[in-house]
Design a protein around this motif. Structure first.
Motif, PDB file in Angstrom:
ATOM      1  N   ILE A 194       0.883  -1.161   0.000  1.00  7.19           N
ATOM      2  CA  ILE A 194       0.000   0.000   0.000  1.00  7.19           C
ATOM      3  C   ILE A 194       0.923   1.213   0.000  1.00  7.19           C
ATOM      4  CG2 ILE A 194      -1.751   1.289   1.290  1.00  7.19           C
ATOM      5  CD1 ILE A 194      -2.592  -1.386   2.553  1.00  7.19           C
ATOM      6  N   SER A 195       0.760   2.079  -0.979  1.00  9.91           N
ATOM      7  CA  SER A 195       1.746   3.157  -1.124  1.00  9.91           C
ATOM      8  C   SER A 195       1.077   4.519  -1.231  1.00  9.91           C
ATOM      9  CB  SER A 195       2.601   2.910  -2.379  1.00  9.91           C
ATOM     10  OG  SER A 195       1.788   2.895  -3.528  1.00  9.91           O
ATOM     11  N   ALA A 196       1.852   5.540  -0.910  1.00  9.70           N
ATOM     12  CA  ALA A 196       1.511   6.906  -1.294  1.00  9.70           C
ATOM     13  C   ALA A 196       2.251   7.199  -2.594  1.00  9.70           C
ATOM     14  CB  ALA A 196       1.930   7.880  -0.202  1.00  9.70           C
ATOM     15  N   VAL A 197       1.679   8.089  -3.413  1.00  9.45           N
ATOM     16  CA  VAL A 197       2.278   8.365  -4.727  1.00  9.45           C
ATOM     17  C   VAL A 197       2.540   9.861  -4.857  1.00  9.45           C
ATOM     18  CG1 VAL A 197       2.043   8.064  -7.222  1.00  9.45           C
ATOM     19  CG2 VAL A 197       0.916   6.443  -5.675  1.00  9.45           C
ATOM     20  N   ILE A 198       3.766  10.190  -5.251  1.00  8.94           N
ATOM     21  CA  ILE A 198       4.172  11.593  -5.410  1.00  8.94           C
ATOM     22  C   ILE A 198       4.466  11.838  -6.889  1.00  8.94           C
ATOM     23  CG2 ILE A 198       5.911  13.312  -4.759  1.00  8.94           C
ATOM     24  CD1 ILE A 198       6.312  11.469  -2.191  1.00  8.94           C
ATOM     25  N   PHE A 199       3.844  12.880  -7.447  1.00 13.48           N
ATOM     26  CA  PHE A 199       3.942  13.153  -8.890  1.00 13.48           C
ATOM     27  C   PHE A 199       4.856  14.361  -9.130  1.00 13.48           C
ATOM     28  CE2 PHE A 199      -0.053  11.057  -8.149  1.00 13.48           C
ATOM     29  CZ  PHE A 199      -0.208  10.189  -9.212  1.00 13.48           C
TER      30      PHE A 199
END
Ligand code: SF4
Length: 231
Positions: free
Chosen positions: A17-22
């Motif tokens: 389960i991840s956080a995503v940084i764009f």
């Protein structure tokens, strides 16, 4: 520049389960690009810029729930100082595994991130056959350099978005020599459902059976597991 944050994803970091940084901006111009708001400068300036403190605060709020962080874009490696500063803080303050999504065009940046133990997994896109990279403003020699730096240093996967205009058995055959050492090759279905950079190009769409044939084709040629996504 950091232009987006998603607090939770079940699909961007396999098994986590991840956080995503764009990150915004890209040096390639793939006609099938899935996020032109992060690529075209005139669109990019409409998006608010997020600073590292804000990102760290958001990540800390999810501590104990997320088990990894994905850095994606656009092309994150174009912002090497900002990227390194962000990764250093993620490692120092949260010590979470980091997956980097990249088009592979900046081997020097990847090399320094590996040397500093700032990335744990890398996803490298293969867009089309090496000789067709100029069509997307790319240079496959750079991708080859990136692959030789990553192999044996950091686990990596190769991602291929199966766009009929750019990927057929011919292009896959040309890419086979560059697939060794990967954890897996992931073939992703192209849905052609979003706004595109070059609407005048008929990119086409493959069905699930086509992708299964590509999988079998590659499995007959490489020792790397091949998986299908979005089928
Ligand atoms: S490399 Fe990725 S972000 Fe850049 S144009 Fe191609 S698909 Fe879009």
């Amino acid at each position: 520049m950091i232009k987006g944050f998603r607090g939770t994803s079940l699909v961007d970091y396999p098994g986590k389960i991840s956080a995503v940084i764009f990150f915004g901006g890209c040096n390639f111009r793939c006609p099938f690009c899935y996020n032109i708001d992060l690529v075209l400068p005139e669109r990019l300036k409409e998006l608010p810029e997020l600073d590292i403190d804000h990102i760290l605060t958001e990540l800390k709020r999810r501590k104990g729930f997320i088990s990894g962080v994905v850095i994606t874009g656009g092309e994150p490696t174009l912002h090497s100082r900002l990227l390194r500063a962000l990764l250093e803080r993620i490692k120092a303050e949260l010590n979470l595994p980091v997956k980097l999504d990249t088009n592979g065009s900046q081997p020097e940046v990847i090399n320094s991130l590996i040397k500093e133990n700032l990335v744990d997994f890398i996803a490298i896109d293969f867009k089309t056959a090496p000789e067709r990279y100029p069509e997307i403003r790319g240079d496959f020699n750079k991708i080859e350099q990136t692959l030789s730096l990553v192999r044996g240093q950091v686990p990596f996967e190769i991602r291929i978005t199966a766009v009929p205009y750019f990927i057929s058995f011919k292009e896959l055959e040309a890419l086979v020599p560059f697939m060794h050492g990967a954890e897996r090759v992931a073939i992703q279905r192209f849905m052609n459902e979003y706004e595109r950079l070059n609407p005048e190009i008929d990119l086409g769409v493959y069905g699930p059976e086509d992708l299964k044939e590509f999988k079998s084709f590659l499995e007959g040629k490489i020792d790397v597991p091949v998986v299908l996504r979005n089928v």
